[in-house]
Design an enzyme around this catalytic site. Structure first.
Site, PDB file in Angstrom:
ATOM      1  CG  ASP A  33      50.128 -57.380 -59.118  1.00  0.00           C
ATOM      2  OD1 ASP A  33      49.979 -56.388 -59.859  1.00  0.00           O
ATOM      3  OD2 ASP A  33      50.841 -57.352 -58.098  1.00  0.00           O
ATOM      4  CE1 TYR A 148      50.990 -46.369 -48.878  1.00  0.00           C
ATOM      5  CE2 TYR A 148      51.902 -45.316 -46.925  1.00  0.00           C
ATOM      6  CZ  TYR A 148      51.707 -46.448 -47.699  1.00  0.00           C
ATOM      7  OH  TYR A 148      52.218 -47.658 -47.280  1.00  0.00           O
ATOM      8  CD  GLU A 182      66.618 -54.454 -48.493  1.00  0.00           C
ATOM      9  OE1 GLU A 182      66.600 -55.550 -49.106  1.00  0.00           O
ATOM     10  OE2 GLU A 182      67.505 -54.155 -47.690  1.00  0.00           O
TER      11      GLU A 182
END
Length: 240
Positions: A33, A148, A182
């Protein structure tokens, strides 16, 4: 079997859930990341089976370094999960070239560079698999998602081409297409709004996406390539 996965976007959300699930399944994992501090915190507790690697997925050099570090540490690389992505919203008339291009660089160029970087290692192993995290935004149009949505449509196409091209090398390439989940990608207001109109009455949980990824990279999916596994709680069934 020495199963080693490289997972991008691994610091939080569904990326962190994918790392947890693959680790539970016996994989050793290179968790990658660009958020280095958050990544290190996320992988604490896994011991030597999970290593954090700071990586910008739009950098070919950082991809090469991450693959080399993974192989040096674990002795192989058998699995790639291209999970890193960004959600950028803007009306077409308000979109900027920079905003549009950045979405494509992270959401489509990044997975392309990842496939290029790992393919030689994957050709050397049995059961090699790649999973690209796509989106229901690549199934149906959502207003204000030109950058996107189009980047995820392109990722669908890249998945199909890679599946066809790499099949002779024994490398399976599939995509998982999550609906709303979520994660920090969606703010609480957006999560509540989407849950209120969701087909199953809620949005997805990160672990549910991780379960789908775990299946696609497993031996149980050994005859599956070029697949698009939609995990959206029925979102794509809705009209309007």
């Amino acid at each position: 079997m020495n199963r080693v996965a490289l997972v991008t976007g691994a610091a939080r959300g569904q990326g962190a859930a994918i790392v947890a699930r693959l680790h539970a399944d016996g994989f050793r994992v290179a968790a990658c990341d660009v958020r280095a501090d958050e990544l290190r915190s996320s992988v604490e507790g896994y011991g030597e089976a999970v290593i954090p690697i700071r990586m910008d997925v739009t950098s070919p050099q950082q991809w090469s370094a991450a693959v080399a570090e993974t192989v040096e540490r674990f002795g192989a690389l058998t699995t790639l999960v291209n999970n890193a992505g960004i959600l950028h919203r803007a009306a077409i008339v308000d979109e900027t070239p920079e905003g549009f291009e950045n979405s494509w660089r992270v959401n489509c160029l990044g997975p392309f560079l990842g496939i290029q970087a790992v393919v030689e290692q994957l050709r050397r192993t049995d059961g090699a698999a790649i999973v690209n995290t796509c989106s229901t935004g690549a199934i149906r149009p959502f207003p204000h998602h030109a950058a996107y949505g189009s980047s995820k449509w392109a990722l669908r196409g890249l998945t199909q081409v890679a599946a066809a091209e790499l099949a002779p090398s024994g490398i399976r390439v599939n995509a998982v297409l999550p609906g709303p989940v979520e994660t920090p990608m969606l703010d609480p207001h957006t999560q509540n709004r989407l849950a209120a109109r969701a087909t199953l009455g809620r949005i997805g949980r990160p672990g549910e996406i991780a379960d789908a990824v775990a299946f696609l990279v497993s031996e149980q999916a050994s005859f599956i390539t070029g697949c698009e596994l939609v995990v959206d709680g029925g979102q794509s069934l809705q009209i309007g």
